[in-house]
Design a protein around this motif. Structure first.
Motif, PDB file in Angstrom:
ATOM      1  N   ARG A  86      12.692  13.990   0.959  1.00  0.00           N
ATOM      2  CA  ARG A  86      11.725  13.461   1.930  1.00  0.00           C
ATOM      3  C   ARG A  86      10.756  12.477   1.272  1.00  0.00           C
ATOM      4  O   ARG A  86      10.384  11.465   1.862  1.00  0.00           O
ATOM      5  CB  ARG A  86      10.944  14.596   2.581  1.00  0.00           C
ATOM      6  N   LYS A  87      10.335  12.776   0.044  1.00  0.00           N
ATOM      7  CA  LYS A  87       9.455  11.855  -0.671  1.00  0.00           C
ATOM      8  C   LYS A  87      10.158  10.526  -0.910  1.00  0.00           C
ATOM      9  O   LYS A  87       9.562   9.456  -0.743  1.00  0.00           O
ATOM     10  CB  LYS A  87       8.992  12.458  -2.003  1.00  0.00           C
ATOM     11  N   ASN A  88      11.434  10.590  -1.287  1.00  0.00           N
ATOM     12  CA  ASN A  88      12.204   9.370  -1.515  1.00  0.00           C
ATOM     13  C   ASN A  88      12.363   8.580  -0.216  1.00  0.00           C
ATOM     14  O   ASN A  88      12.226   7.357  -0.202  1.00  0.00           O
ATOM     15  CB  ASN A  88      13.568   9.697  -2.114  1.00  0.00           C
ATOM     16  N   GLU A  89      12.645   9.280   0.881  1.00  0.00           N
ATOM     17  CA  GLU A  89      12.760   8.624   2.187  1.00  0.00           C
ATOM     18  C   GLU A  89      11.436   7.973   2.587  1.00  0.00           C
ATOM     19  O   GLU A  89      11.419   6.874   3.139  1.00  0.00           O
ATOM     20  CB  GLU A  89      13.190   9.633   3.258  1.00  0.00           C
ATOM     21  N   PHE A  90      10.326   8.655   2.307  1.00  0.00           N
ATOM     22  CA  PHE A  90       9.000   8.110   2.601  1.00  0.00           C
ATOM     23  C   PHE A  90       8.770   6.832   1.808  1.00  0.00           C
ATOM     24  O   PHE A  90       8.316   5.819   2.350  1.00  0.00           O
ATOM     25  CB  PHE A  90       7.914   9.140   2.284  1.00  0.00           C
ATOM     26  N   TYR A  91       9.110   6.894   0.535  1.00  0.00           N
ATOM     27  CA  TYR A  91       8.926   5.712  -0.312  1.00  0.00           C
ATOM     28  C   TYR A  91       9.783   4.553   0.181  1.00  0.00           C
ATOM     29  O   TYR A  91       9.293   3.444   0.382  1.00  0.00           O
ATOM     30  CB  TYR A  91       9.252   6.033  -1.776  1.00  0.00           C
ATOM     31  N   PHE A  94       8.776   3.633   4.130  1.00  0.00           N
ATOM     32  CA  PHE A  94       7.407   3.274   4.497  1.00  0.00           C
ATOM     33  C   PHE A  94       6.657   2.546   3.377  1.00  0.00           C
ATOM     34  O   PHE A  94       6.148   1.448   3.583  1.00  0.00           O
ATOM     35  CB  PHE A  94       6.600   4.526   4.893  1.00  0.00           C
ATOM     36  N   LEU A  95       6.586   3.190   2.229  1.00  0.00           N
ATOM     37  CA  LEU A  95       5.737   2.657   1.171  1.00  0.00           C
ATOM     38  C   LEU A  95       6.276   1.355   0.582  1.00  0.00           C
ATOM     39  O   LEU A  95       5.532   0.379   0.428  1.00  0.00           O
ATOM     40  CB  LEU A  95       5.550   3.710   0.078  1.00  0.00           C
ATOM     41  N   LYS A  96       7.559   1.316   0.282  1.00  0.00           N
ATOM     42  CA  LYS A  96       8.146   0.110  -0.305  1.00  0.00           C
ATOM     43  C   LYS A  96       8.005  -1.085   0.640  1.00  0.00           C
ATOM     44  O   LYS A  96       7.535  -2.149   0.202  1.00  0.00           O
ATOM     45  CB  LYS A  96       9.608   0.369  -0.666  1.00  0.00           C
ATOM     46  N   PRO A  97       8.359  -0.956   1.939  1.00  0.00           N
ATOM     47  CA  PRO A  97       8.156  -2.098   2.846  1.00  0.00           C
ATOM     48  C   PRO A  97       6.675  -2.491   2.986  1.00  0.00           C
ATOM     49  O   PRO A  97       6.358  -3.682   3.081  1.00  0.00           O
ATOM     50  CB  PRO A  97       8.711  -1.605   4.186  1.00  0.00           C
ATOM     51  N   LEU A  98       5.781  -1.507   2.978  1.00  0.00           N
ATOM     52  CA  LEU A  98       4.355  -1.793   3.067  1.00  0.00           C
ATOM     53  C   LEU A  98       3.903  -2.623   1.871  1.00  0.00           C
ATOM     54  O   LEU A  98       3.202  -3.633   2.027  1.00  0.00           O
ATOM     55  CB  LEU A  98       3.553  -0.486   3.133  1.00  0.00           C
ATOM     56  N   LEU A  99       4.319  -2.226   0.681  1.00  0.00           N
ATOM     57  CA  LEU A  99       3.916  -2.951  -0.522  1.00  0.00           C
ATOM     58  C   LEU A  99       4.545  -4.336  -0.573  1.00  0.00           C
ATOM     59  O   LEU A  99       3.904  -5.295  -1.042  1.00  0.00           O
ATOM     60  CB  LEU A  99       4.268  -2.136  -1.772  1.00  0.00           C
ATOM     61  N   GLU A 100       5.778  -4.461  -0.090  1.00  0.00           N
ATOM     62  CA  GLU A 100       6.419  -5.777  -0.044  1.00  0.00           C
ATOM     63  C   GLU A 100       5.674  -6.706   0.910  1.00  0.00           C
ATOM     64  O   GLU A 100       5.455  -7.878   0.606  1.00  0.00           O
ATOM     65  CB  GLU A 100       7.889  -5.640   0.369  1.00  0.00           C
ATOM     66  N   GLU A 101       5.283  -6.187   2.066  1.00  0.00           N
ATOM     67  CA  GLU A 101       4.535  -6.995   3.032  1.00  0.00           C
ATOM     68  C   GLU A 101       3.155  -7.355   2.486  1.00  0.00           C
ATOM     69  O   GLU A 101       2.691  -8.483   2.655  1.00  0.00           O
ATOM     70  CB  GLU A 101       4.411  -6.260   4.372  1.00  0.00           C
TER      71      GLU A 101
END
Length: 121
Positions: A86-91, A94-101
């Motif tokens: 679940r942590k990997n799915e969250f990253y 959600f998190l990876k696309p957020l940081l890319e944007e």
């Protein structure tokens, strides 16, 4: 949790997610037997083959183990494995696309952290 027959997520995957959530929330403990295919099928009013497919998905992911003639049980370490998935799915989701944007917009990591901290207030 309820099944959503109108969801784009297949029912068997929803069954697997429900069982995973029950394990993660400590409603079903490691070493404990999970409901049978027929119990799940009866409870959710679904085809037993669909319920079986959901449980088999968890066997493939090494969350459940089959004991021939007895049933399926939660494997030791399953909670931790689900948590890591679940942590990997969250990253990834959600998190990876957020940081890319944020990077595309010129928002620094420090600014992102400040925005997150501000939301926690």
């Amino acid at each position: 949790m309820k099944l959503d027959v109108n969801s784009e997520v297949p029912i068997f995957q929803q069954v697997a997610e429900i069982i995973s959530n029950e394990i993660l929330n400590k409603h079903i403990h490691e070493g404990e037997q999970v409901p049978s295919t027929n119990e799940i099928a009866d409870f959710y009013q679904i085809n037993p083959a669909t319920a079986r497919k959901g449980l088999n998905l968890l066997v493939e992911d090494e969350i459940l183990i089959k004991k021939r003639g007895i049933g399926m049980f939660v494997k030791e370490g399953a909670s931790q494995k689900i948590l890591m998935q679940r942590k990997n799915e969250f990253y990834q989701g959600f998190l990876k696309p957020l940081l890319e944007e944020a990077n595309r917009l010129g928002i620094s990591l420090e600014e992102v952290k400040q925005l997150i901290d501000k939301q926690g207030e």
